[in-house]
Design a protein around this motif. Structure first.
Motif: not given
Lengths: 102, 442
Positions: A76-80, B337-343, B320-328
């Motif tokens: 599995x690829x880890x979530x992070x 949706x996955x980058x935000x869901x898991x990031x 931390x949340x803003x950088x994920x938001x930019x990436x997603x």
């Protein structure tokens, strides 16, 4: 190394695969990194060295290990790393895992 | 995590594993996945009809001859949407044969033949001026179209199992001398199982008809399929289903994949019903189709993740949340949706659990409201997943669809914003506590 990544229809995973390919090029590695949806992946699984599952497929992990665990290492690829599209870390973890497996 | 929520989580993962492992659900899911491109192409034929052959909205308004092409597009439409029970039946037979490790094409064709055995092989037509209906050879559209989907699924699954069982019995295999090539002996080996399967299907269909006076396909439609369709298109059923999908996403499992085996037959029959209604000059009335799903229910990624991204970019004070938001942001515009869901992550994140789970119902509820007041039409053109915001809704539902999409995204921003503010406060408290403990230790 031939790495196969899979998720539901292969869309989100292709984002991660791209960063993994970049990372492989930077390290002068000659890896094949392909993305397929889970149904197609099961058909060609024996052509690869390792199968990586997107985290949203964790409910499939047990079955896939039962069916193909003898043929190929599966992880599995880890979530992070998946969420932050950290291809470098996923590539590093994968290489380590496959080496241990051998 | 408390004991109860741990139990709940494990229970749901087991459900997800069971759905994935289940032979029948898996066969249905794969069959519909394989057929999906044909549904979309068939619905595009309706679009060509409007764009080219319509004398009011199409090319035919300028070039009248273009209207002559209408039968061609109608044919493409008929060949995909109006006969969908046939390929679905074949594909389920194929998938089942793969799983049962019996000859695949034989398994697929047996399913198809068995299905034809239980439906009427005549069509009856009422002719004006004649007292009684006239019948002739042919397969009725009600049986081979979307209304026949469930009977096709049932027959295909049952007959596939019977075929696989029969193939394992050595006594009914026709023995060939060893000098006969294996391919030939194999083809003889399937003869008796095929015969038994089709006799069973034919006799079952006839006995059912004699006993009840209705054909099996009509009965299954009115007893199973029609009530399920009605439930699926109702606010309670639809919202419950898509909220349930979000609960799986909250655990980090692809929720829409879990509900696919039940969802896909119903969205396929909904689209076919809309197309049929439009062709008959009526107003299409099935709101939840695949096009509506990608345009409204999972717009910006399942759980209205694009709305969360916007809320984070507007109000979050956490780097931390803003950088994920930019990436997603860019993936979310395309529905990923996955980058935000898991990031971020949204998985098992209690702070965002309420909006993330409820978001499944927001798009669904607003879609049903907008179609019931007649603002947004029910679509006859389906769109594949992966079109950016705006484009998908415009192709399927016109400009009203684009407005609805924006309204849903805005509602999502409103839904998420209070929780972004809570997250800000939690972060501030954590930082303060950290600083205090550092001070105490230092």
């Amino acid at each position: 190394m031939k790495i196969l990544l899979t998720c539901c229809i292969g869309m989100s995973t292709s984002l991660l695969a791209e960063t993994m390919r970049q990372s492989a090029i930077e390290q002068d590695r000659d890896d094949t990194i392909d993305v397929l949806d889970i149904e197609k992946a099961e058909e060609v699984i024996d052509q690869y060295d390792v199968l990586l599952l997107a985290p949203q497929l964790k409910h499939m992990y047990k079955r896939l290990v039962e069916d193909y665990g003898q043929t190929i290492p599966i992880a599995m690829i880890d979530n992070k790393s998946y969420g932050t599209l950290d291809g470098t870390k996923v590539l590093k973890d994968t290489i380590e895992m496959v080496n241990e497996h051998r | 995590m408390s004991k109860f929520s741990e139990k709940f989580e494990n229970g749901l993962i087991v459900v997800a594993e069971k759905v994935d492992n289940n032979k029948y659900l898996g066969a249905i899911k794969n069959a519909f996945t394989a057929f999906m491109p044909f549904i979309i192409v068939g619905s595009f034929a309706s679009l060509f009809n409007t764009l080219i052959c319509s004398t009011s909205t199409g090319l035919a308004a300028i070039v009248p001859a273009a209207a002559q092409l209408a039968p061609a597009f109608t044919a493409v439409n008929y060949a995909t949407l109006s006969i969908m029970a046939l390929p679905i039946c074949y594909l389920i037979g194929l998938e089942m044969a793969k799983r049962n490790k019996v000859p695949e094409h034989i398994g697929a064709i047996i399913s198809l033949c068995a299905f034809i055995c239980v439906i009427p092989q005549t069509v009856s037509v009422t002719v004006e001026g004649l007292a009684e209906a006239v019948s002739g050879g042919g397969l009725p559209s009600a049986a081979i179209g979307a209304q026949g989907l469930f009977i096709a699924m049932f027959v295909s699954l049952l007959i596939s199992e019977l075929f696989a069982k029969l193939m394992k019995i050595d006594a009914i295999k026709i023995k060939m001398p060893p000098s006969v090539p294996t391919a030939i002996s194999q083809s003889f080996n399937t003869l008796i199982p095929i015969l038994i399967c089709l006799l069973v299907a034919g006799i079952a269909g006839q006995v059912f008809f004699l006993a009840t006076g209705t054909y099996m396909n009509d009965w299954i439609y009115s007893v199973v399929q029609a009530p399920l369709e009605a439930l699926f298109q109702s606010p309670v059923g639809a919202i419950a289903l898509f909220v349930a999908a979000q609960v799986f996403w909250f655990l980090g499992i692809h929720g829409n994949m879990i509900i696919t085996p039940i969802r896909n037959p119903l969205i396929a029959s909904a689209l076919a019903a809309n197309v049929a209604a439009a062709a008959a000059g009526q107003v299409p009335n099935q709101p939840i189709t695949y096009g509506a799903l990608v345009s409204f229910i999972v717009v910006g990624g399942a759980g209205l993740v694009l709305s969360l991204v916007i809320a984070l970019l507007l109000f979050s004070k956490r780097e931390d949340e803003r950088s994920i938001a930019k990436l997603g942001l860019l993936p979310a515009i395309f529905g990923i949706s996955e980058p935000v869901v898991f990031g971020l992550p949204l998985v098992l994140n209690i702070t965002y659990a309420i909006p993330f789970i409820l978001a499944g119902g927001v798009g669904t509820g607003l879609l049903l409201l907008a179609t019931s007041i007649g603002f947004v039409p029910c679509n006859i053109v389906d769109v594949p997943f992966g079109f950016p915001i705006g484009v998908s809704a415009f192709i399927g539902h016109g400009w009203q669809g684009v407005v609805l999409q924006l309204v849903i995204l805005a509602a999502g921003v409103l839904l998420y914003t209070p929780f972004v503010l809570i997250s800000n406060r939690q972060y501030k408290k954590e930082q303060a506590a950290k600083a205090a403990s550092e001070k105490a230790n230092g």
